[in-house]
Every structure is written in structure tokens, then in C-alpha cells.
Design a protein around this motif. Structure first.
Motif, mmCIF file in Angstrom:
data_model
loop_
_atom_site.group_PDB
_atom_site.id
_atom_site.type_symbol
_atom_site.label_atom_id
_atom_site.label_comp_id
_atom_site.label_asym_id
_atom_site.label_seq_id
_atom_site.Cartn_x
_atom_site.Cartn_y
_atom_site.Cartn_z
ATOM 1 N N TRP A 508 9.143 -52.779 -18.137
ATOM 2 C CA TRP A 508 8.590 -54.109 -17.859
ATOM 3 C C TRP A 508 9.590 -55.211 -18.192
ATOM 4 C CZ3 TRP A 508 5.928 -57.322 -15.314
ATOM 5 C CH2 TRP A 508 5.563 -58.580 -15.827
ATOM 6 N N ASP A 509 10.328 -55.041 -19.270
ATOM 7 C CA ASP A 509 11.309 -56.057 -19.645
ATOM 8 C C ASP A 509 12.388 -56.212 -18.570
ATOM 9 O OD1 ASP A 509 9.992 -56.540 -21.995
ATOM 10 O OD2 ASP A 509 11.272 -55.247 -23.228
ATOM 11 N N VAL A 526 7.643 -53.313 -4.946
ATOM 12 C CA VAL A 526 7.684 -52.160 -5.846
ATOM 13 C C VAL A 526 8.840 -51.234 -5.480
ATOM 14 C CG1 VAL A 526 6.437 -50.075 -6.574
ATOM 15 C CG2 VAL A 526 5.215 -52.261 -6.370
ATOM 16 N N ARG A 527 9.008 -50.952 -4.175
ATOM 17 C CA ARG A 527 10.070 -50.036 -3.755
ATOM 18 C C ARG A 527 11.451 -50.625 -4.026
ATOM 19 N NH1 ARG A 527 7.613 -51.510 1.201
ATOM 20 N NH2 ARG A 527 8.898 -52.868 2.533
ATOM 21 N N ASP A 528 11.552 -51.977 -3.988
ATOM 22 C CA ASP A 528 12.839 -52.615 -4.291
ATOM 23 C C ASP A 528 13.204 -52.402 -5.755
ATOM 24 O OD1 ASP A 528 12.976 -53.567 -1.667
ATOM 25 O OD2 ASP A 528 11.856 -55.393 -2.178
ATOM 26 N N PHE A 529 12.213 -52.578 -6.667
ATOM 27 C CA PHE A 529 12.466 -52.328 -8.085
ATOM 28 C C PHE A 529 12.863 -50.868 -8.304
ATOM 29 C CE2 PHE A 529 9.515 -56.033 -8.927
ATOM 30 C CZ PHE A 529 10.494 -56.849 -9.473
ATOM 31 N N ALA A 530 12.165 -49.968 -7.635
ATOM 32 C CA ALA A 530 12.457 -48.533 -7.800
ATOM 33 C C ALA A 530 13.884 -48.217 -7.378
ATOM 34 C CB ALA A 530 11.457 -47.707 -7.002
ATOM 35 N N GLU A 539 6.253 -44.536 -10.732
ATOM 36 C CA GLU A 539 6.341 -44.963 -12.128
ATOM 37 C C GLU A 539 6.365 -46.485 -12.227
ATOM 38 O OE1 GLU A 539 6.546 -44.175 -16.284
ATOM 39 O OE2 GLU A 539 5.883 -43.070 -14.507
ATOM 40 N N VAL A 540 7.088 -47.139 -11.316
ATOM 41 C CA VAL A 540 7.115 -48.605 -11.294
ATOM 42 C C VAL A 540 5.715 -49.159 -11.010
ATOM 43 C CG1 VAL A 540 8.040 -50.642 -10.131
ATOM 44 C CG2 VAL A 540 9.531 -48.674 -10.588
ATOM 45 N N ARG A 541 5.049 -48.560 -10.030
ATOM 46 C CA ARG A 541 3.701 -49.033 -9.679
ATOM 47 C C ARG A 541 2.728 -48.821 -10.853
ATOM 48 N NH1 ARG A 541 3.613 -47.393 -5.058
ATOM 49 N NH2 ARG A 541 3.715 -49.345 -3.906
ATOM 50 N N ASP A 559 2.095 -53.458 -2.274
ATOM 51 C CA ASP A 559 3.476 -53.279 -2.731
ATOM 52 C C ASP A 559 4.028 -54.545 -3.380
ATOM 53 O OD1 ASP A 559 5.378 -51.247 -2.927
ATOM 54 O OD2 ASP A 559 6.598 -52.117 -1.322
ATOM 55 N N HIS A 560 3.137 -55.525 -3.669
ATOM 56 C CA HIS A 560 3.614 -56.832 -4.126
ATOM 57 C C HIS A 560 2.844 -57.261 -5.368
ATOM 58 C CE1 HIS A 560 6.131 -59.489 -1.244
ATOM 59 N NE2 HIS A 560 6.702 -59.420 -2.432
#
Length: 633
Positions: A508-509, A526-530, A539-541, A559-560
């Protein structure tokens, strides 16, 4: 003071009024030709008290009881007229029954045509009168002798009325205006004029008024009070009002209408009341009993629904009155029921609730509220009603014709608490607070990983159940007192907190700066962070969903995720867009241009607000829902 005559046909009511005032109250050519009163007549005089006394002369014929009833409402004192030669007759009895059902307790009995009776006859008729009035509110009314031919007793009657005028307390004139209409006509060069009795409040030249139940707006151009030109009319006076307005004509205003302060306009077709049935009624009053209802000058068709067993003759009970058309009424107004053929008076009583439900009308809570409303004093009624259920104060004050200060005083005297538009007793307020803590404690115990309980779910679980607007006021008050925490659409206790694991907190940080920085209105998906962090998308979601439970984020679309602070900021932007739009409606591009993101993302955000009730959609247009603007802080 307004004095109303009552008595059998041809017992000398009109002649008596003329002897007292010098005015012939018969105004129609047919009345003069036939020597009987057909419609209401009016006369005015100073009888020696220095004040103007008004007289309402009513017909005594059995077929004109409906006209008598139009004049009987709003009188201060009754003049029951009994001819010495005839004695007590059928319409004498019916008029007396009507006066008693109307709650009349001030009056004089005048034995007319005394020149036609010797002392034995006078004593016999006086005994009949005493027997007639004994079970009524006029049991102590003096019996006076009079003759309009010889003048006997006229001076004594005038003195008695003058003393009554001096003793008449001024009616409550500081509340909103209510004036019942008994005539509507046109005067050349003046326009539409209505006459009637002011039963509450006051009216001044230039005032804006509403004619109920139709809701016509009008302006008061001129006033005659007690037959004299005036600039002000007060409760207890008979007045003629010259009204002006776009739809104001003599044919648009009818006998039984009410000229009132605009705030009082709230017609009804369903009324709960307490009904007393006369002993003379041949059968009990059962469900859907047909009748004619008379209240002040109004006459309407009605169906009567007892709220318990059928009401037997000579008894009383709560009923619901279902009218065939709307009426402008007030709580406490007296009414009379007659049969549909206009042959007999059935009973009468007092209005207790102008907004009763059509369903569950016999529920114990409903019956308890009706019983509580029987108190004439507003504070006592409110205290009793609050012991049963919360009360909507605006409706309570409007239907009783209470001014703002008077309504507040009633609330204070009843030891009630204002929660938004609702009034609650101390016990109800404590029940809500205790119930709120019990529900939240139980929820946190069963769901330690959830941020809190949904607002609406909590509202539905509490007793008593408040309307949404009042419930929101209660939540804000409890939050300010530190007893609960409002967290978006959820509510939690101050000590409750869902924590992330060290591993989840670390992820999260890394995500948080992208949700709160310059790109906060168009954050990565979400997929961009992953992809950027080399972490599995699931896991991100999962972590973002945990932060949503903690009130840190909101899932705008699948996804947002947006930071909660950004969601609050977007609500503030929507407020500004709304304020600058035509009539409060705005489009998706209006919002998109302010947050400077793409059309697709802007629509996703607005759809999110639609789902939560923050915005209301109509086609491609949206507007804000003021009752949900606090949802995101």
C-alpha cells in the motif's frame, strides 16, 4: 363576539335579531316574501359594551339544517330561541343536539312570543327547555323572556349579551390565518368579496393568502371587520375580504372554502377523529357507513370507518373519515355528521389527525396516537404523542395552526428533542443511541475485518425508525459527540480499526503516492500497478479492497481505485459544477473538463456516484442529491 341563533322554524329568530340590532337579517326577496330565513343572515350592533357584536341568523326549517350548520361553526355564543306558544319542537331538539356536538357551552335561551302565553304556559315551556338542555353544555344557560311585539325582555336580553361581550376573551390571534368562507360574490368596482368568520390568526390589507382546498393564491385588497371598514381582521370577527388574484372569481371560491396563510395549505381527504353518536340514531355506525360531513361552512360526502367495534347509539369511539373530495381542515375542528338523505343528524366530534394511513389504521400504535391527540393543549398532546412515536414537528405545527414560537414552546414544555424535522422524547433518543452502540458492537465482533456497518442497514435496525433526513442529523450529532465514526457509507465505533499486515502495508505504501499526487483524478489501474511493481494483479486488487474497507480508497470501477480524499474532492467539484449549471443539471463533459481526465473515466466516476445516490441521473443529465452529499466526508 359572534352570536349564532338556533331554534325551530318561525320561532322568531330573525325578528329577535332585528329587535336587538335594528337590522333585518333576511336579505333575499324570497325570504321576505315567505317570512322565513332560507340562507344565512348577518347583523351587527354595539349592545352597550363598546364592542361590535355580530349575529349569525340561521334557518330553522328541517330541510335547511345544512345551512344552519354553515353558520354554527365559529360562533362564540348560542342564542337558542323557543317560542312560548309552540314550546320545544323537532328542530329545537336537533339544533340543540348540534350545538352540543359542536362543544358549545356559552349561551342564552330566549323564550320568544311571550305576549302569546300566560305565566302557566311560560313555566311549562321553561320546564321543557330545562329538560332539553340538562344533558348538554348549555345546562346552566339562563332562560329569558322576550317579545318583539311588546318589547318585553329585549332590554334585559341586550344587557345580558353586552355583559357576555365584555367577558368574551379574545381568541388566539397570533397564529397563522384561517377564515371560513360562507359567501362569495362580486361588487361592482371592487371585485371578488368573500365573507366569513376568522377562526384563527389575523389578516391585514396587502397580505398574501391561499384559498383552500383549491390552493388559489390571492392578495387582500380590502377588509370589513364586523361590518366596518378596517385595515386588520382578528380571530373571532366576521370579516369581508376583497381578494385579487389571477384565478380569483366569485365562482372559484365556494361556501366551505378557507382563506388561510400560505403555510397552512395542505388539504386532506382522510381524517381520524373521535365520533359521538346521538342516542336517537337507529343503528350502530359500522364500516364504510355513508354520511354527509359538515365542518364550519364545508359540506362533503363521507364514509365512516370505526377504528374498533361499531359505535352504538349514545356512545363514542375513534373513526377514520374518508371524504369524497379534499377539505381544508385543522386539528381540533368540530364536525357534524348527517345522513345522506339530509333527514337526521347522526353525531359529531373533533378532528384529531389530518394525515392518517389508509392501511393498518387499527394498529395499536395508531390508536394510541389518536388517544394522545385528544388533548386540546398542544404541549400535552405532543408529550402524549411522543410517548408513542416520533412526531414530525412541521406537520404537527401546521395542522394545529401553531406559529413558530408557539410550536417551539410546545416542544420545550413536552420535554422533546428536535432531531432534524422530527421531535423525539428523551426515551426515544436514548433508545436510538443505545441501539446504535449495540448494533455496532455486535457487527464489529462478528466482522472484525470490515470497516463498519452500512448506514442504511443500521437505520433499518434501529427503533424507533427515523426518516432518512432525521437519521442523518442524528448520525452527525453522534459523530460530533465522538460516540461513532462516519466512514464513507459505513459507520463504526471509535475504537474499531482494521489493520493491514506488514506485507500488505508495504504494498500500500508503494501504491498510495500514485492515488494522491498530481494524477489523482486519473490514477493507474490495478493491472498498471501489477506491471510496474512486478506483483500479481490479484494481490494488488486484494490489498486495494482491504484499503477500501479501511476507508482509504473507493473502488470506482472494477479496475480503478481512487483515494478517499480524492473522492471527497470530486464531490466538492460536483457541488461547484452544479452551482454553475442551468437549473442544477449538468453533463458528463462539464465534470470531465474540471478533473481533466478522459470521457470514459469521467463517466465511470459519475456512474459510481449514481450508484451511491450522490447524483441523480435523467438521460445524459445529472444533478446532486443534497441528502447524500456527506457520504464521502
Amino acid at each position: 363576539m359572534i352570536v349564532g341563533t338556533a331554534g325551530h322554524i318561525d320561532h322568531g329568530k330573525t325578528a329577535l335579531v332585528k329587535a336587538l340590532t335594528g337590522t333585518d337579517a333576511d336579505r333575499l326577496a324570497e325570504e321576505k316574501a315567505r317570512g322565513i330565513t332560507i340562507d344565512l343572515g348577518f347583523a351587527y350592533a354595539d349592545l352597550g359594551s363598546g364592542q361590535i357584536t355580530g349575529f349569525v341568523d340561521v334557518p330553522g326549517h328541517e330541510r335547511l339544517i345544512h345551512t344552519m350548520l354553515a353558520g354554527a361553526g365559529g360562533i362564540d355564543m348560542a342564542l337558542l330561541v323557543v317560542a312560548a306558544d309552540d314550546g320545544v319542537m323537532p328542530q329545537t331538539r336537533e339544533h340543540m343536539a348540534i350545538l352540543d356536538l359542536l362543544g358549545m357551552e356559552r349561551g342564552l335561551v330566549v323564550m320568544t312570543k311571550c305576549d302569546l302565553a300566560d305565566q302557566v304556559r311560560r313555566d311549562a315551556v321553561a320546564a321543557q327547555v330545562r329538560e332539553l338542555t340538562a344533558p348538554t353544555g348549555l345546562r346552566d344557560a339562563p332562560v329569558l323572556m322576550a317579545s318583539t311585539v311588546t318589547g318585553e325582555g329585549i332590554a334585559d336580553l341586550r344587557d345580558a349579551l353586552s355583559q357576555a361581550e365584555a367577558e368574551t376573551a379574545a381568541r388566539h390571534a397570533d397564529g397563522p390565518l384561517r377564515m371560513t368562507v360562507d359567501r362569495s360574490f362580486t361588487l361592482s368596482g371592487t371585485g371578488t368579496v368573500v365573507t366569513g368568520t376568522i377562526i384563527a390568526g389575523r389578516v391585514a390589507v396587502g397580505d398574501q393568502v391561499v384559498v383552500g382546498p383549491t390552493g388559489l393564491s390571492a392578495r387582500v385588497r380590502g377588509i370589513h371587520a364586523q361590518s366596518r371598514a378596517a385595515t386588520l381582521g382578528l380571530a373571532g370577527q366576521r370579516c369581508a375580504l376583497n381578494l385579487a388574484g389571477d384565478q380569483i372569481t366569485k365562482d372559484a371560491i365556494h361556501r366551505g372554502d378557507v382563506v388561510m396563510a400560505p403555510a397552512l395549505h395542505a388539504p386532506t381527504t382522510r381524517i381520524d377523529a373521535m365520533l359521538s353518536v346521538l342516542p336517537s340514531e337507529p343503528t350502530p355506525i359500522g364500516t364504510w357507513f355513508p354520511a354527509r360531513l359538515h365542518s364550519h361552512a364545508a359540506e362533503l360526502g363521507a364514509r365512516i370507518v370505526p377504528l374498533g367495534d361499531p359505535i352504538v347509539p349514545g356512545s363514542q369511539g375513534p373513526v377514520q373519515i374518508v371524504l369524497d373530495r379534499p377539505v381544508a381542515a385543522g386539528i381540533g375542528d368540530r364536525f357534524i355528521l348527517r345522513d345522506v338523505s339530509a333527514m337526521r343528524t347522526i353525531g359529531g366530534g373533533r378532528f384529531l389527525d389530518l394525515r392518517p394511513p389508509a392501511r393498518k389504521r387499527r394498529a395499536p400504535e395508531r390508536l394510541a396516537l389518536i388517544e394522545a391527540a385528544r388533548h386540546a393543549d398542544p404541549a400535552r398532546a405532543l408529550r402524549a404523542m411522543l410517548s408513542v412515536a416520533p412526531v414530525e414537528m412541521a406537520v404537527f405545527a401546521r395542522d394545529r395552526g401553531l406559529a413558530g414560537a408557539t410550536a417551539q414552546q410546545a416542544l420545550d414544555d413536552a420535554q422533546g428533542h428536535a432531531v432534524g424535522a422530527m421531535a423525539l422524547s428523551q426515551a426515544q433518543l436514548e433508545s436510538l443511541r443505545d441501539g446504535m452502540q449495540t448494533q455496532l458492537s455486535q457487527f464489529h465482533e462478528e466482522n472484525p475485518d470490515l470497516a463498519g456497518l452500512g448506514r442504511e442497514k443500521l437505520r433499518l435496525a434501529l427503533t424507533p425508525r427515523l426518516p432518512k433526513e432525521a437519521y442523518l442529523v442524528l448520525l452527525q450529532s453522534e459523530a460530533q459527540a465522538g460516540r461513532i465514526v462516519l466512514d464513507g457509507a459505513f459507520i463504526r465505533q471509535p475504537g474499531h480499526e482494521v489493520r493491514l499486515t506488514d506485507q500488505d502495508q508495504a504494498l500500500w505504501d508503494r501504491i498510495a503516492p500514485s492515488l494522491t499526487g498530481p494524477l489523482r483524478f486519473r490514477p493507474p489501474r490495478v493491472r498498471d500497478f501489477a506491471t510496474d511493481f512486478g506483483v500479481d494483479e490479484k494481490e494488488v486488487r486484494r490489498v486495494l479492497k482491504l484499503t477500501q474497507k479501511l476507508g482509504r480508497t473507493d473502488q470506482i470501477a472494477h479496475d480503478h481505485f481512487f483515494a478517499r480524499s480524492t473522492t471527497s474532492e470530486m464531490v466538492a467539484i460536483l457541488r461547484d459544477v452544479d452551482a454553475q449549471s442551468a437549473e442544477g443539471w449538468f453533463t458528463a463533459p462539464d465534470f470531465r473538463d474540471r478533473v481533466q481526465n478522459g470521457r470514459k473515466v469521467a463517466i465511470e466516476i459519475l456512474d459510481f456516484f449514481d450508484r451511491h445516490g450522490v447524483t441523480l441521473r435523467r438521460g445524459d443529465l445529472r444533478r446532486l442529491n443534497p441528502h447524500r452529499l456527506d457520504l464521502f466526508g
